[in-house]
Write an enzyme that holds these catalytic residues in place. Sequence first.
Site, PDB file in Angstrom:
ATOM      1  CG  HIS A 168      -1.879  -1.047   1.372  1.00  0.00           C
ATOM      2  ND1 HIS A 168      -1.799  -2.030   2.316  1.00  0.00           N
ATOM      3  CD2 HIS A 168      -3.010  -1.311   0.663  1.00  0.00           C
ATOM      4  CE1 HIS A 168      -2.835  -2.848   2.209  1.00  0.00           C
ATOM      5  NE2 HIS A 168      -3.584  -2.434   1.206  1.00  0.00           N
ATOM      6  CD  GLN A 198     -14.253  -4.496  -1.794  1.00  0.00           C
ATOM      7  OE1 GLN A 198     -14.472  -3.307  -1.986  1.00  0.00           O
ATOM      8  NE2 GLN A 198     -13.056  -5.037  -1.996  1.00  0.00           N
ATOM      9  CE  LYS A 218      -1.890 -10.166  -3.447  1.00  0.00           C
ATOM     10  NZ  LYS A 218      -3.091  -9.844  -2.757  1.00  0.00           N
TER      11      LYS A 218
HETATM   12  P1  AMP Z   1      -6.675  -3.457  -0.449  1.00  0.00           P
HETATM   13  O1  AMP Z   1      -6.481  -2.700   0.811  1.00  0.00           O
HETATM   14  O2  AMP Z   1      -6.323  -4.897  -0.345  1.00  0.00           O
HETATM   15  O3  AMP Z   1      -8.014  -3.194  -1.086  1.00  0.00           O
HETATM   16  O4  AMP Z   1      -5.606  -2.868  -1.467  1.00  0.00           O
HETATM   17  C1  AMP Z   1      -5.560  -1.500  -1.761  1.00  0.00           C
HETATM   18  C2  AMP Z   1      -4.674  -1.301  -2.943  1.00  0.00           C
HETATM   19  O5  AMP Z   1      -3.361  -1.775  -2.646  1.00  0.00           O
HETATM   20  C3  AMP Z   1      -5.151  -2.079  -4.176  1.00  0.00           C
HETATM   21  O6  AMP Z   1      -4.997  -1.285  -5.325  1.00  0.00           O
HETATM   22  C4  AMP Z   1      -4.235  -3.278  -4.182  1.00  0.00           C
HETATM   23  O7  AMP Z   1      -4.039  -3.829  -5.467  1.00  0.00           O
HETATM   24  C5  AMP Z   1      -2.943  -2.663  -3.661  1.00  0.00           C
HETATM   25  N1  AMP Z   1      -2.059  -3.704  -3.142  1.00  0.00           N
HETATM   26  C6  AMP Z   1      -2.396  -4.715  -2.322  1.00  0.00           C
HETATM   27  N2  AMP Z   1      -1.342  -5.523  -2.102  1.00  0.00           N
HETATM   28  C7  AMP Z   1      -0.311  -5.011  -2.825  1.00  0.00           C
HETATM   29  C8  AMP Z   1       1.049  -5.397  -3.032  1.00  0.00           C
HETATM   30  N3  AMP Z   1       1.561  -6.487  -2.464  1.00  0.00           N
HETATM   31  N4  AMP Z   1       1.820  -4.624  -3.825  1.00  0.00           N
HETATM   32  C9  AMP Z   1       1.298  -3.512  -4.409  1.00  0.00           C
HETATM   33  N5  AMP Z   1       0.031  -3.099  -4.257  1.00  0.00           N
HETATM   34  C10 AMP Z   1      -0.763  -3.833  -3.479  1.00  0.00           C
END
Ligand code: AMP
Length: 279
Positions: free
Chosen positions: A37, A61, A149
Amino acid sequence: MKIFTSKQELSGYLDRLKQEGNKIGFVPTMGALHQGHLSLIEIARQHSDVVVCSIFVNPTQFNDPRDLERYPRPLDADTAKLEDAECDILFLPSTFEMYSQPEAWYINLGYIENILEGEFRPGHYQGVTQIVKKLFDVVKPDKAFFGQKDFQQVKVIGKLVEVFDLKVEIVMCPILREEDGLAMSSRNIHLSESERIESLALSKALLLTKENYQSKTLQELKNDAVNYLENSAGLKLEYFEISNSKTLLPAISKEEEGLVALVAARVGATRLIDNIIIK
Ligand code: AMP
């Protein structure tokens, strides 16, 4: 870092910043922040004058209520991480702020919402597009940053932008991994010590696919990965696919312009996804 919980106050504040000529970069998240993040925040900082991050665990979701319930919410630690990363604004709405009345949501995302993740998480991308549209309406960003990711999610957001003709540029940012290859994820926290080791099969299968790309056919690559994953202890494979990176449909030929391998599996009670761009 300024913290807002009200849509109206945030959009009023951002309107003033925009009038002064600032370009707004937006990073939507569900919190439990890790380096992945924070890398998005860093990239957003390089591309924008003002960086807005949202933390909102979006109920619409989640198709599994237990997943929603056990989703980690370490708010104080998240706030400190965003301060350190020099994020300018944190938007922290309540569920009521985002969903003050019951509402039906359906947009035609086409086949993309029913394949891969969509097959295993019915309705998931309707929920994702619903909240991203609501957040975009508040923040009205010039650019929004999403992680590779969630490769399919980036495609789905692209479709959302197309359907509503939104004036936002979507930027896809690379996957951050732990040293041993596991893709960083808020859900990794749930893995026991043994599951943490078992989970390495996902990134290993993806890497092997990329390494053997020149010497094998698509079918051989896929068979090898599926065999490897199905024989990995503690792992329940949901899908492994080598897809055209534009359409996400299964690749038919190595001549297709872009290829991506995508995987989803359960390790114990935790569902993990990962992918690798092959070419
Ligand atoms: P989330 O909190 O899981 O909804 O993720 C928020 C954002 O962070 C989304 O755009 C994800 O794709 C991105 N994200 C999650 N894990 C990773 C990672 N390991 N590397 C880069 N971006 C990530």
